[in-house]
Motif scaffolding. Structure first.
Motif, PDB file in Angstrom:
ATOM      1  N   PHE B  11      24.878   4.411  24.091  1.00  0.00           N
ATOM      2  CA  PHE B  11      26.080   3.760  24.614  1.00  0.00           C
ATOM      3  C   PHE B  11      26.763   4.804  25.478  1.00  0.00           C
ATOM      4  O   PHE B  11      27.433   5.682  24.947  1.00  0.00           O
ATOM      5  N   ALA B  16      23.533   6.301  19.772  1.00  0.00           N
ATOM      6  CA  ALA B  16      23.807   5.588  18.523  1.00  0.00           C
ATOM      7  C   ALA B  16      22.556   5.545  17.656  1.00  0.00           C
ATOM      8  O   ALA B  16      22.628   5.657  16.436  1.00  0.00           O
ATOM      9  N   THR B  35      25.939   6.448   6.128  1.00  0.00           N
ATOM     10  CA  THR B  35      27.392   6.402   6.236  1.00  0.00           C
ATOM     11  C   THR B  35      27.780   5.575   7.460  1.00  0.00           C
ATOM     12  O   THR B  35      26.963   5.301   8.331  1.00  0.00           O
ATOM     13  N   SER B  36      29.045   5.193   7.507  1.00  0.00           N
ATOM     14  CA  SER B  36      29.533   4.345   8.595  1.00  0.00           C
ATOM     15  C   SER B  36      29.324   5.024   9.954  1.00  0.00           C
ATOM     16  O   SER B  36      29.564   6.213  10.089  1.00  0.00           O
ATOM     17  N   GLY B  37      28.846   4.266  10.922  1.00  0.00           N
ATOM     18  CA  GLY B  37      28.662   4.810  12.266  1.00  0.00           C
ATOM     19  C   GLY B  37      27.331   5.502  12.492  1.00  0.00           C
ATOM     20  O   GLY B  37      27.115   6.088  13.541  1.00  0.00           O
ATOM     21  N   CYS B  38      26.412   5.395  11.515  1.00  0.00           N
ATOM     22  CA  CYS B  38      25.152   6.122  11.673  1.00  0.00           C
ATOM     23  C   CYS B  38      24.115   5.318  12.458  1.00  0.00           C
ATOM     24  O   CYS B  38      23.013   5.788  12.698  1.00  0.00           O
ATOM     25  N   GLY B  39      24.457   4.098  12.860  1.00  0.00           N
ATOM     26  CA  GLY B  39      23.546   3.349  13.718  1.00  0.00           C
ATOM     27  C   GLY B  39      22.788   2.230  13.016  1.00  0.00           C
ATOM     28  O   GLY B  39      21.846   1.672  13.583  1.00  0.00           O
ATOM     29  N   LYS B  40      23.197   1.857  11.814  1.00  0.00           N
ATOM     30  CA  LYS B  40      22.493   0.802  11.083  1.00  0.00           C
ATOM     31  C   LYS B  40      22.598  -0.544  11.795  1.00  0.00           C
ATOM     32  O   LYS B  40      21.588  -1.201  12.065  1.00  0.00           O
ATOM     33  N   SER B  41      23.844  -0.937  12.094  1.00  0.00           N
ATOM     34  CA  SER B  41      24.038  -2.240  12.733  1.00  0.00           C
ATOM     35  C   SER B  41      23.348  -2.280  14.089  1.00  0.00           C
ATOM     36  O   SER B  41      22.748  -3.292  14.464  1.00  0.00           O
ATOM     37  N   THR B  42      23.462  -1.172  14.822  1.00  0.00           N
ATOM     38  CA  THR B  42      22.822  -1.128  16.140  1.00  0.00           C
ATOM     39  C   THR B  42      21.321  -1.355  16.012  1.00  0.00           C
ATOM     40  O   THR B  42      20.727  -2.132  16.768  1.00  0.00           O
TER      41      THR B  42
HETATM   42  N1  LIG Z   1      29.103  -1.764  21.833  1.00  0.00           N
HETATM   43  C1  LIG Z   1      29.229  -0.443  21.625  1.00  0.00           C
HETATM   44  N2  LIG Z   1      29.681   0.357  22.628  1.00  0.00           N
HETATM   45  C2  LIG Z   1      29.812   1.686  22.426  1.00  0.00           C
HETATM   46  N3  LIG Z   1      29.507   2.323  21.308  1.00  0.00           N
HETATM   47  C3  LIG Z   1      29.052   1.596  20.269  1.00  0.00           C
HETATM   48  C4  LIG Z   1      28.898   0.166  20.385  1.00  0.00           C
HETATM   49  N4  LIG Z   1      28.423  -0.302  19.209  1.00  0.00           N
HETATM   50  C5  LIG Z   1      28.292   0.770  18.400  1.00  0.00           C
HETATM   51  N5  LIG Z   1      28.663   1.916  19.032  1.00  0.00           N
HETATM   52  C6  LIG Z   1      28.640   3.271  18.465  1.00  0.00           C
HETATM   53  O1  LIG Z   1      27.354   3.498  17.960  1.00  0.00           O
HETATM   54  C7  LIG Z   1      27.415   4.176  16.742  1.00  0.00           C
HETATM   55  C8  LIG Z   1      26.664   3.405  15.670  1.00  0.00           C
HETATM   56  O2  LIG Z   1      27.335   2.197  15.422  1.00  0.00           O
HETATM   57  P1  LIG Z   1      26.842   1.152  14.342  1.00  0.00           P
HETATM   58  O3  LIG Z   1      25.413   0.883  14.543  1.00  0.00           O
HETATM   59  O4  LIG Z   1      27.747  -0.017  14.403  1.00  0.00           O
HETATM   60  O5  LIG Z   1      27.063   1.930  12.987  1.00  0.00           O
HETATM   61  P2  LIG Z   1      26.936   1.426  11.477  1.00  0.00           P
HETATM   62  O6  LIG Z   1      25.892   2.279  10.883  1.00  0.00           O
HETATM   63  O7  LIG Z   1      28.263   1.688  10.841  1.00  0.00           O
HETATM   64  O8  LIG Z   1      26.590  -0.016  11.496  1.00  0.00           O
HETATM   65  C9  LIG Z   1      28.869   4.401  16.421  1.00  0.00           C
HETATM   66  O9  LIG Z   1      29.213   5.716  16.774  1.00  0.00           O
HETATM   67  C10 LIG Z   1      29.571   3.398  17.277  1.00  0.00           C
HETATM   68  O10 LIG Z   1      30.812   3.904  17.676  1.00  0.00           O
END
Ligand SMILES: Nc1ncnc2c1ncn2[C@@H]1O[C@H](COP(=O)(O)OP(=O)(O)O)[C@@H](O)[C@H]1O
Ligand SMILES: [Mg+2]
Lengths: 388, 314
Positions: B11, B16, B35-42
């Motif tokens: 991003f 990510a 942990t939160s923000g580690c890229g799981k959802s992505t």
């Molecule tokens: N649409 C986006 N634009 C910019 N940065 C993003 C976006 N979505 C996620 N990120 C960044 O990517 C990283 C991983 O996010 P995410 O996959 O949501 O984490 P999590 O593990 O909590 O699900 C985070 O640092 C988040 O800030």
């Protein structure tokens, strides 16, 4: 003496105020003819002791019911307010019956300040009761419609014949109809066009969010121009265009008339529509949009099936505000020859004919109430399934 | 089967997801934890192309997902998220019917399917089909969310912290529900969570992520036995590891079997299907070093001794 904690103080206050104004101000005024100066009649003189005391009793009962029952019982109060409201046309008919005989064929009865105050305060009481009882706003509209029907019926029976308002109406029937249709046409065209343009602008702003601040700023700026000034500002360019292109004259597009009025009305209407539509579309919960996309909906399906329906209540709220605003502004547009009910108001101001002014102002208020009720109903219909 | 090979997501300047490789077998329940923000959802959202990956390749059953129309792809993958994302203006039945409608199923088949799913998730159709999401409790709404994800009968299910916002008791019952459904349907599930207990309970395989990278991927037992580094150890709860491990083992595996089933008995006892963590807790509570083990009908089928817990092989 201490009041019960849960008693309602707004209702007694309004009732008391209504009582005071009713007794202090003239209830009706009587002119032997249109030219002669009128003489005011107080409550007692206009309606006689029985009716006057009855009114006083009803208003006191409203206040006391709200004050003294341990838990205000709004149902009976509502019934009393309704009774008070519905007796208004009858009381006018009664005072005419008492004071206007066959010897005064040209006599005109004006509705006095006391009568108007009572109507206004009863309206406030109704709003308070509607909120306390949690009734739909459409309910207020219903009350107004019943009142209007009753007035119409009494007028039809000839009992309100000498009412000055009615005499002004009767000598201007065709003008009234023309004013109604031009008022409605202007408001309808303005709201319709701004919904179209405003919706398109809102969609563009969704796509290009960087233009958001500037566009809203511009529209807000237009909103700050006084309406009369904006109407005036449009006269010069439109006259010029009309002089250059005869085709425009054929369409009756000139410096004055409906064209500048419509343009100004649209300019004013854009802000509430664009702002509400933008907010409405953005406020839709991100998770809902994400799952719509995740389920495999196309962008068009996401918009039409999810984003738009969920934004609808707020968009309709924007249309409601816009149409009420446009109904009011169209009155001013009469000054540049756009027609509408404003014509009567400005004529009346010129002739110092109070009843003519009211003949113009009253329908505007009624139209605004109608628009309010109609769009509230529509908004409620859209949000009933979506309430979170 | 889902295969990610050297997949990255940028991003802007932030990485990510950083060159992860992962393959999820058909019928496997794979949990992404970190942990939160580690890229799981992505990671999860790249699989159904809600986010386009920047580098690497993602294949589903051997086909590169970039070759598949994204809407077509998503209709074939169930998706459930935290806070449900249910459509508030549609009834429960209409919500569940979203994907079948997109797939163009005939109305009668959709109706049958909705009813079937409501039954599967323990929601009485007569009571719930016509309700709106706002009329549901958090647990009921999440059940509907899971039903909606299953509606098109997808082979793959992506779940992003689906039970994250629920209270512990509701969460536990939904986890059990998911295990029951998975035993029945054998979907390929990628499940995101930040709760290690949830991961240990549900997963066939746990994938630990940190700062966009995969730190370790193993079965729950193997992860507990050999955490790759201090980060994983910390995630496993440090000193509580012993209990977490005990939570993975059934009482039946360590009990001493009785040759003849005895009559139902009173006092402290434990079910053969319960786990050793629960057994240990009961022993601590009742200050005893052995517990009678009973079956579903309450008949004693064995004895569990504390010694057996301590002497079990590593
Ligand atoms: N649409 C986006 N634009 C910019 N940065 C993003 C976006 N979505 C996620 N990120 C960044 O990517 C990283 C991983 O996010 P995410 O996959 O949501 O984490 P999590 O593990 O909590 O699900 C985070 O640092 C988040 O800030
Ligand atoms: Mg996340």
């Amino acid at each position: 003496m201490s009041l019960p904690l849960r008693s309602n103080r707004v209702i007694p206050l309004l009732a008391l105020l209504a009582l005071a104004l009713l007794w202090c101000l003239d209830f009706v005024s009587i002119q032997p003819n249109r030219i002669a100066p009128g003489s005011g009649l107080g409550l007692l003189a206009a309606l006689g002791p029985v009716w006057a005391l009855l009114l006083t009793g009803l208003l006191l009962a409203c206040g006391l019911l709200a004050l003294w029952s341990p838990r205000p019982t709004y149902g009976p109060i509502l019934a009393l307010v309704w009774l008070l409201l519905l007796q208004l046309p009858a009381s006018l008919a009664w005072s005419i019956e008492r004071h206007i005989g066959a010897d005064l064929p040209y006599a005109r009865v004006g509705i006095g300040a006391g009568c108007w105050s009572l109507l206004f305060l009863l309206g406030l009481l109704l709003i308070e009761l509607q909120q306390r009882l949690g009734l739909s706003r459409v309910w207020l509209l219903g009350s107004a419609v019943v009142l209007a029907l009753l007035l119409g019926w009494l007028a039809g029976q000839g009992w309100l014949e000498p009412l000055a308002l009615l005499r002004e109406y009767q000598s201007r029937r065709s003008q009234f109809a023309a004013a109604l249709s031009s008022h409605l046409a202007l408001v309808g065209a303005a709201v319709g066009a701004s919904l179209l343009f405003g919706g398109a602008i809102a969609l563009l702003l969704q796509r290009y969010p960087r233009a958001h601040k500037g566009s809203i700023g511009l529209l807000s700026f237009i909103q700050t121009i006084p309406s009369l000034a904006l109407f005036g500002l449009l006269i010069a360019p439109l006259s010029y265009l009309s002089a250059q292109f005869p085709a425009l004259q054929q369409l009756n597009i000139r410096g004055i008339g409906w064209a500048p009025a419509l343009l100004a009305l649209i300019a004013y209407s854009l802000l509430p529509i664009v702002r509400n539509t933008c907010v409405a579309l953005q406020e839709v919960e991100a998770g809902v949009i994400e799952s719509a996309r995740g389920m495999g909906m196309s962008p068009a399906q996401v918009f039409l099936q999810v984003r738009l329906p969920l934004a609808m209540p707020l968009i309709i709220e924007g249309v409601r505000v816009t149409s009420i605003q446009a109904i009011g502004l169209t009155a001013v547009a009469a000054l540049i020859g756009a027609g509408g009910f404003g014509t009567f108001i400005f004529q009346g101001l010129g002739q110092s004919a109070m009843d003519l002014i009211i003949l113009g102002a009253l329908p505007i208020i009624v139209l605004a109430l109608l628009a309010d009720g109609l769009f509230s109903l529509l908004g409620e219909g859209f949000s009933s399934g979506a309430r979170r | 089967m889902i295969e990610l090979r050297n997949v990255s997501k940028l991003f802007g300047q932030t990485r990510a997801v950083d060159a992860i490789s992962l393959s999820v077998q058909t019928g496997e329940l794979c949990v992404l934890i970190g942990t939160s923000g580690c890229g799981k959802s992505t990671t999860l959202r790249m699989i159904n192309r809600l986010i386009a990956h920047s580098a690497g390749s993602i294949r589903i059953d051997g086909r590169d997902i970039e070759q598949i129309d994204p809407q077509q792809l998503r209709r074939g993958i169930g998706y459930a998220i935290q806070n449900t994302g249910l459509f508030p203006h549609w009834t429960v039945a209409r919500n569940i019917a979203v994907v079948p409608r997109l797939l163009g199923w005939p109305a009668a088949r959709i109706r049958r399917r909705v009813e079937e799913l409501l039954h599967l998730l323990d929601l009485a159709p007569a009571e719930f089909a016509a309700k709106y999401p706002s009329q549901l409790s958090g647990g009921q709404a999440q059940r509907v969310g899971v039903a909606r994800a299953l509606a098109g009968d997808p082979d793959i299910l992506l779940m992003d912290e689906p039970f994250g916002a629920l209270d512990p008791i509701t969460r536990e019952s939904l986890q059990n529900e998911l295990l029951r459904i998975q035993a029945q349907l054998r979907k390929t599930i990628v499940f995101v969570t930040h709760d290690m207990d949830e991961a240990l309970k549900l997963a066939n395989r746990i994938v630990v992520m940190d700062k966009g990278r995969i730190v370790q991927q193993d079965s729950p037992q193997a992860l507990l036995a050999k955490p790759a580094n201090a980060f994983v150890e910390n995630l496993l709860g440090g000193q509580e590891r012993g209990l977490k491990q005990a939570g993975l083992l059934r009482v039946a595996t360590l009990m001493q079997v009785l040759t003849t089933a005895a009559a139902p008995l009173a006092g402290p006892r434990i079910k053969a299907t319960d786990n050793l963590r629960q057994a240990l807790s009961l022993m601590l509570w009742h200050r005893c070093s052995s517990l009678p083990v009973v079956d579903e009908q309450g008949r004693q089928v064995g004895v569990l001794r504390l010694d057996a817990l301590l002497d079990r092989p590593r």
